[in-house]
Write a protein that holds these residues in place. Structure first.
Motif, mmCIF file in Angstrom:
data_model
loop_
_atom_site.group_PDB
_atom_site.id
_atom_site.type_symbol
_atom_site.label_atom_id
_atom_site.label_comp_id
_atom_site.label_asym_id
_atom_site.label_seq_id
_atom_site.Cartn_x
_atom_site.Cartn_y
_atom_site.Cartn_z
ATOM 1 N N UNK A 120 17.884 -34.162 17.444
ATOM 2 C CA UNK A 120 17.421 -35.542 17.589
ATOM 3 C C UNK A 120 16.873 -36.128 16.296
ATOM 4 N N UNK A 121 16.726 -35.305 15.273
ATOM 5 C CA UNK A 121 16.292 -35.801 13.975
ATOM 6 C C UNK A 121 17.334 -36.779 13.422
ATOM 7 N N UNK A 122 18.618 -36.475 13.644
ATOM 8 C CA UNK A 122 19.696 -37.321 13.115
ATOM 9 C C UNK A 122 20.532 -38.012 14.194
ATOM 10 N N UNK A 123 20.616 -37.420 15.380
ATOM 11 C CA UNK A 123 21.499 -37.926 16.435
ATOM 12 C C UNK A 123 20.689 -38.337 17.650
ATOM 13 N N UNK A 138 21.650 -29.744 7.670
ATOM 14 C CA UNK A 138 20.702 -29.867 8.780
ATOM 15 C C UNK A 138 19.816 -28.622 8.787
ATOM 16 N N UNK A 139 18.504 -28.798 8.819
ATOM 17 C CA UNK A 139 17.592 -27.652 8.759
ATOM 18 C C UNK A 139 17.440 -26.953 10.102
ATOM 19 N N UNK A 185 21.097 -21.054 20.953
ATOM 20 C CA UNK A 185 20.648 -21.893 22.059
ATOM 21 C C UNK A 185 21.232 -23.311 22.045
ATOM 22 N N UNK A 186 21.437 -23.883 20.861
ATOM 23 C CA UNK A 186 22.045 -25.220 20.785
ATOM 24 C C UNK A 186 23.490 -25.165 21.282
ATOM 25 N N UNK A 187 24.246 -24.179 20.807
ATOM 26 C CA UNK A 187 25.640 -24.029 21.230
ATOM 27 C C UNK A 187 25.706 -23.727 22.724
ATOM 28 N N UNK A 208 15.540 -43.289 22.282
ATOM 29 C CA UNK A 208 14.364 -42.608 22.813
ATOM 30 C C UNK A 208 14.710 -41.572 23.876
ATOM 31 N N UNK A 209 15.962 -41.514 24.296
ATOM 32 C CA UNK A 209 16.408 -40.572 25.316
ATOM 33 C C UNK A 209 16.389 -39.157 24.745
#
Length: 114
Positions: A59-62, A91-92, A100-102, A43-44
């Motif tokens: 957070x969909x997978x990790x 991953x979509x 931004x993720x990187x 939930x974090x």
């Protein structure tokens, strides 16, 4: 508190025998038993500036905890990991979210390279 999940685990010796015997016998020699385990709920969330893209996509997978326990890596490695998630695991993640993720991963778990 975790969520109980039913996990099927092959008896290791029988599975090894099945593979050694060849594909025609594999289905007849492998046996499975069920095992209960508690998995974390995850939930974090990621926090701070720039966390929206990683929260909305990763957070969909990790779990955030899983990502945050990774070793610090240089930016090109984080870039390659995000691209691998898209190309290999489908991953979509939209093109506009990759940067931004990187950026976020490099900021919180990055190594500065010369």
């Amino acid at each position: 508190m975790g969520v109980a999940k039913r996990v099927f685990q092959a008896a290791p010796i029988l599975l090894a025998m099945a593979f050694a015997a060849g594909p025609s016998l594999a289905g007849n020699l492998a046996t499975f038993k069920s095992v209960d385990t508690d998995l974390p709920t995850g939930e974090r969330m990621f926090q701070g500036p720039g966390s929206d893209a990683i929260n909305n996509n990763c957070l969909v997978c990790h779990s955030a905890g899983m990502v945050l326990t990774q070793p610090p890596l240089p930016r090109p490695t984080w870039q390659a990991i995000v691209e691998k998630m898209r190309a290999t695991y489908k991953a979509p993640v939209a093109d506009e979210d990759v940067g931004p993720i990187v950026d976020y991963l490099t900021r919180i778990k990055g190594i500065r390279t010369p």
